[in-house]
Design a protein around this motif. Structure first.
Motif, PDB file in Angstrom:
ATOM      1  N   TYR A  10       0.859  -1.180   0.000  1.00  0.00           N
ATOM      2  CA  TYR A  10       0.000   0.000   0.000  1.00  0.00           C
ATOM      3  C   TYR A  10       0.900   1.236   0.000  1.00  0.00           C
ATOM      4  N   ASP A  37      -2.294  -5.449  -3.651  1.00  0.00           N
ATOM      5  CA  ASP A  37      -2.229  -4.023  -3.353  1.00  0.00           C
ATOM      6  C   ASP A  37      -3.578  -3.533  -2.817  1.00  0.00           C
ATOM      7  N   GLY A  38      -3.524  -2.678  -1.808  1.00  0.00           N
ATOM      8  CA  GLY A  38      -4.754  -2.187  -1.186  1.00  0.00           C
ATOM      9  C   GLY A  38      -5.279  -0.910  -1.790  1.00  0.00           C
ATOM     10  N   SER A  40      -3.601   1.424  -3.776  1.00  0.00           N
ATOM     11  CA  SER A  40      -2.647   2.498  -3.512  1.00  0.00           C
ATOM     12  C   SER A  40      -2.996   3.766  -4.287  1.00  0.00           C
ATOM     13  N   SER A  67      -5.172  -5.101  -7.329  1.00  0.00           N
ATOM     14  CA  SER A  67      -5.262  -3.840  -6.594  1.00  0.00           C
ATOM     15  C   SER A  67      -6.724  -3.511  -6.340  1.00  0.00           C
TER      16      SER A  67
END
Length: 244
Positions: A10, A37-38, A40, A67
């Motif tokens: 992140y 991925d959170g 980003s 993501s």
């Protein structure tokens, strides 16, 4: 044997290249790499996608990037475990990196011992100087010889004991649950990864120290361990506060 490596990220654009390249350049040649991925807001995903072609052209490597919003790193790790295809799974954060023969060593150890979870040594990177943390399991079940960035688990174990999403110590909750279930938990005296010191678990204040004591002790009691561990947590966290 296929090995899955999971990196949770992140807003990690400044550090994730080193992590990715440490997976890309492993001496072991059958690796599935999952970057979770959170969502980003920086260029983390753009940086990760810049490696898609080189992964596609390197035999024995696959790269998958996801993501989307999540509930934090442990939610993302659970997601990664569910998506993984490998028999063995390693987890390396986006500001840490593997030694280049890390996967090869952990696979050889797995083929010899058929462990459920195992970890090796880590090199802790600090501004004040680096130090090696040795992997070990002592008479007391503690974090003193536990090296999460060097941990590999059977995928089936990660699915059986998912991170509970209760605290920043979900990783210790996981390994304690596995240990108390009498699964095969081992260590290896080999350097596996490099850990960048910092983050929530290393904040230094009386408030943070008290919180860590409370959370750590709660985990011990959750799994039916002795009330003695309250004294152990107080001693360990107080020492961290004083010595840094």
């Amino acid at each position: 044997m296929l090995v899955s490596i999971i990196t949770v990220a992140y807003n990690s654009e400044k550090t994730i290249s080193r992590t990715i390249e440490s997976v890309l350049n492993q001496t072991y040649s059958n690796i599935e790499y999952l970057i979770i991925d959170g969502a980003s807001t920086d260029k983390t995903v753009e940086v990760a996608k810049s490696y898609e072609e080189v992964f596609a052209n390197k035999e024995g490597r696959t790269l998958r990037i996801i993501s989307e919003p999540d509930k934090g790193m442990y939610d993302a790790l659970n997601k990664g475990a569910n998506l993984a295809s490998g028999e063995l799974v390693g987890q390396i954060n986006a500001d840490d990196w593997y030694e280049l023969d890390a996967v090869e060593k952990m696979v050889a150890f797995y083929e010899k011992e058929n462990y459920d979870v195992a970890w090796g040594n880590i090199n802790i990177i600090k501004k004040s100087g680096n130090r090696v943390k040795k992997a070990k399991i002592g008479k007391l079940w503690t974090t003193s010889g536990w090296c999460h960035p060097a941990m590999f688990s059977k995928r089936e174990i990660l699915l059986e004991f998912p991170y509970p999403l209760e605290s920043m110590y979900d990783d210790f909750d996981y390994i304690t649950a596995v240990y108390r279930a009498k699964k095969k938990v081992l260590t290896i005296d080999e350097m596996i990864s490099n850990f960048s010191f910092g983050g929530m678990s290393t904040k230094k204040s009386i408030k943070e120290t008290r919180m860590r004591i409370k959370i750590g002790y709660r985990i011990y009691r959750k799994y039916g361990m002795s009330r003695f561990y309250w004294f152990h947590r107080v001693f360990m966290e107080s020492a961290k506060y004083i010595l840094g």
